[in-house]
Motif scaffolding. Structure first.
Motif, PDB file in Angstrom:
ATOM      1  N   THR A   1      -6.360  51.772 -11.866  1.00  0.00           N
ATOM      2  CA  THR A   1      -7.021  53.029 -11.525  1.00  0.00           C
ATOM      3  C   THR A   1      -6.064  54.210 -11.596  1.00  0.00           C
ATOM      4  N   TRP A   2      -4.792  53.960 -11.268  1.00  0.00           N
ATOM      5  CA  TRP A   2      -3.834  55.062 -11.196  1.00  0.00           C
ATOM      6  C   TRP A   2      -3.166  55.353 -12.535  1.00  0.00           C
ATOM      7  N   LEU A   3      -3.294  54.458 -13.494  1.00  0.00           N
ATOM      8  CA  LEU A   3      -2.665  54.665 -14.799  1.00  0.00           C
ATOM      9  C   LEU A   3      -3.607  55.307 -15.801  1.00  0.00           C
ATOM     10  N   SER A   4      -4.752  55.773 -15.321  1.00  0.00           N
ATOM     11  CA  SER A   4      -5.717  56.467 -16.169  1.00  0.00           C
ATOM     12  C   SER A   4      -6.232  57.687 -15.414  1.00  0.00           C
ATOM     13  N   PRO A   5      -6.714  58.705 -16.128  1.00  0.00           N
ATOM     14  CA  PRO A   5      -7.154  59.950 -15.469  1.00  0.00           C
ATOM     15  C   PRO A   5      -8.502  59.797 -14.781  1.00  0.00           C
ATOM     16  N   VAL A   6      -8.496  59.109 -13.651  1.00  0.00           N
ATOM     17  CA  VAL A   6      -9.715  58.903 -12.876  1.00  0.00           C
ATOM     18  C   VAL A   6      -9.642  59.707 -11.584  1.00  0.00           C
ATOM     19  N   LEU A   7      -8.599  59.471 -10.794  1.00  0.00           N
ATOM     20  CA  LEU A   7      -8.422  60.172  -9.524  1.00  0.00           C
ATOM     21  C   LEU A   7      -7.674  61.486  -9.693  1.00  0.00           C
ATOM     22  N   TYR A   8      -7.322  61.812 -10.903  1.00  0.00           N
ATOM     23  CA  TYR A   8      -6.660  63.069 -11.240  1.00  0.00           C
ATOM     24  C   TYR A   8      -7.090  63.412 -12.654  1.00  0.00           C
ATOM     25  N   ASN A   9      -6.755  64.589 -13.124  1.00  0.00           N
ATOM     26  CA  ASN A   9      -7.170  64.969 -14.474  1.00  0.00           C
ATOM     27  C   ASN A   9      -5.995  64.952 -15.450  1.00  0.00           C
ATOM     28  N   LEU A  10      -6.321  64.971 -16.702  1.00  0.00           N
ATOM     29  CA  LEU A  10      -5.318  64.848 -17.763  1.00  0.00           C
ATOM     30  C   LEU A  10      -4.308  65.994 -17.763  1.00  0.00           C
TER      31      LEU A  10
ATOM     32  N   THR B   1       3.348  67.451 -15.958  1.00  0.00           N
ATOM     33  CA  THR B   1       4.394  66.823 -15.139  1.00  0.00           C
ATOM     34  C   THR B   1       5.194  65.760 -15.887  1.00  0.00           C
ATOM     35  N   THR B   2       4.914  65.576 -17.175  1.00  0.00           N
ATOM     36  CA  THR B   2       5.640  64.582 -17.967  1.00  0.00           C
ATOM     37  C   THR B   2       6.129  65.205 -19.267  1.00  0.00           C
ATOM     38  N   SER B   3       7.027  64.497 -19.914  1.00  0.00           N
ATOM     39  CA  SER B   3       7.528  64.952 -21.208  1.00  0.00           C
ATOM     40  C   SER B   3       6.503  64.639 -22.291  1.00  0.00           C
ATOM     41  N   PRO B   4       6.594  65.287 -23.455  1.00  0.00           N
ATOM     42  CA  PRO B   4       5.649  64.995 -24.542  1.00  0.00           C
ATOM     43  C   PRO B   4       5.647  63.530 -24.963  1.00  0.00           C
ATOM     44  N   THR B   5       6.811  62.878 -24.924  1.00  0.00           N
ATOM     45  CA  THR B   5       6.887  61.470 -25.310  1.00  0.00           C
ATOM     46  C   THR B   5       6.144  60.591 -24.319  1.00  0.00           C
ATOM     47  N   VAL B   6       6.371  60.852 -23.039  1.00  0.00           N
ATOM     48  CA  VAL B   6       5.690  60.079 -21.991  1.00  0.00           C
ATOM     49  C   VAL B   6       4.187  60.325 -22.056  1.00  0.00           C
ATOM     50  N   PHE B   7       3.793  61.577 -22.275  1.00  0.00           N
ATOM     51  CA  PHE B   7       2.368  61.911 -22.338  1.00  0.00           C
ATOM     52  C   PHE B   7       1.704  61.231 -23.537  1.00  0.00           C
ATOM     53  N   PHE B   8       2.388  61.170 -24.660  1.00  0.00           N
ATOM     54  CA  PHE B   8       1.858  60.484 -25.835  1.00  0.00           C
ATOM     55  C   PHE B   8       1.690  58.990 -25.558  1.00  0.00           C
ATOM     56  N   THR B   9       2.710  58.394 -24.939  1.00  0.00           N
ATOM     57  CA  THR B   9       2.632  56.970 -24.596  1.00  0.00           C
ATOM     58  C   THR B   9       1.510  56.710 -23.605  1.00  0.00           C
ATOM     59  N   TYR B  10       1.368  57.613 -22.651  1.00  0.00           N
ATOM     60  CA  TYR B  10       0.311  57.479 -21.647  1.00  0.00           C
ATOM     61  C   TYR B  10      -1.069  57.440 -22.308  1.00  0.00           C
ATOM     62  N   GLN B  11      -1.281  58.273 -23.306  1.00  0.00           N
ATOM     63  CA  GLN B  11      -2.579  58.344 -23.966  1.00  0.00           C
ATOM     64  C   GLN B  11      -2.843  57.150 -24.878  1.00  0.00           C
ATOM     65  N   LEU B  12      -1.794  56.389 -25.212  1.00  0.00           N
ATOM     66  CA  LEU B  12      -1.985  55.187 -26.030  1.00  0.00           C
ATOM     67  C   LEU B  12      -2.581  54.038 -25.227  1.00  0.00           C
TER      68      LEU B  12
END
Length: 295
Positions: free
Chosen positions: A201-210, A216-227
């Motif tokens: 639940t916490w590793l996806s934009p459910v309880l917070y927004n994208l 709050t993250t770097s572009p690399t982390v944000f790209f990995t997060y969206q994968l």
């Protein structure tokens, strides 16, 4: 004598050798029986019965909405935050139920597996369809709420909803095959799965927004997060259910919350899900010869 023996064995296959998930398709009648049996006994002896499919996610939604929406004020910075939250929750609940029950399905059906041969993939797959049966009433509730707030989706948004369900189903099936086969001999797999589900639940934009993740993250982390396929699926559900209820339906406004490349990451998520399905099937086929004796 050898010729006679060859004639007798012609057309036969070695016991226990099958074609993996294809055998589940060929024995659809068994799949229907398993699903029907589990659905019928799930709420046997329960006063509320099927209403639990609505009560549990509603209670979960209320808790998160009060904590995240009211106390943290997320509903003040996002129109129809309740729909954004609930659309993500129902999808996460579907994944968690499928993955968790699918992992335990082989151990739970040990008596049947030890007595007769049938495609063992039937058990994780049946867990998926049972989870789907419990998921659909939640989608109906979500749809009714969206219609009340003026839901008016286009073709791409309806496609996004179906694609999100497909991503979650394929990913959860692959993981259930993988961890379910390991769980037969190493029951620690269930504990690992419980830890994974705790973070889902916490590793996806459910309880917070994208946008919070992006800022709050770097572009690399944000790209990995969206994968993350679950992130891609949740964004698709937001795009399909939440976006059509917005008073400002401009592409820029919608993209600021679901990402400007939601369909592109959906393709990535689906591809990654199929990779997990392939890995899960290969590991399952490798270990299934020992299922009966390990159980």
């Amino acid at each position: 004598m050898c010729v006679l023996s060859a004639d007798l064995t012609a057309g036969m296959t070695r016991p226990g050798r099958g074609h993996g998930l294809l055998d589940v398709f060929h024995r659809r009648y068994l799949l229907r029986l398993l699903v029907r049996k589990d659905v019928q006994i799930r709420y046997r002896g329960s006063v509320l019965g099927w209403f639990w499919s609505f009560i549990k996610p509603t209670a979960q939604f209320i808790v998160y909405y009060v904590a995240m929406g009211q106390f943290l004020g997320l509903n003040r910075g996002m129109e129809n935050f309740a729909i954004y939250l609930f659309s993500g929750l129902v999808l996460i609940n579907f994944f968690n139920e499928f993955f968790g029950n699918g992992t335990r399905s082989l151990v739970d059906n040990a008596a049947l597996i030890k007595k007769i041969y049938l495609p063992r993939e039937l058990f994780p797959v049946s867990s998926g369809f049972i989870a789907l049966v419990n998921f659909l009433p939640q989608v109906v509730v979500l749809l009714i709420v969206c219609l009340f707030f003026g839901w008016h989706p286009n073709a791409s948004q309806l496609l996004a909803i179906l694609l999100a369900i497909m991503i979650v189903f394929v990913l959860a099936l692959g993981l259930a095959l993988l961890f379910g086969s390991i769980d037969v001999s190493l029951r620690d797999a269930e504990s690992v799965v419980e830890m994974i589900l705790m973070f889902t639940t916490w590793l996806s934009p459910v309880l917070y927004n994208l946008p919070l993740v992006q800022t709050t993250t770097s572009p690399t982390v944000f790209f990995t997060y969206q994968l993350n396929p679950i992130t891609a699926a949740v964004n698709l559900f937001h795009f399909g259910f939440w976006a059509p209820t917005q008073s400002d339906a401009s592409p820029e406004h919608i993209a600021s919350f679901v990402g400007p490349h939601v369909m592109q990451y959906a393709v990535y998520g689906l591809a990654i899900s199929f990779v997990f399905l392939l890995i899960g099937q290969l590991v399952f086929r490798r270990l299934e010869k020992n299922f009966a004796q390990d159980l």
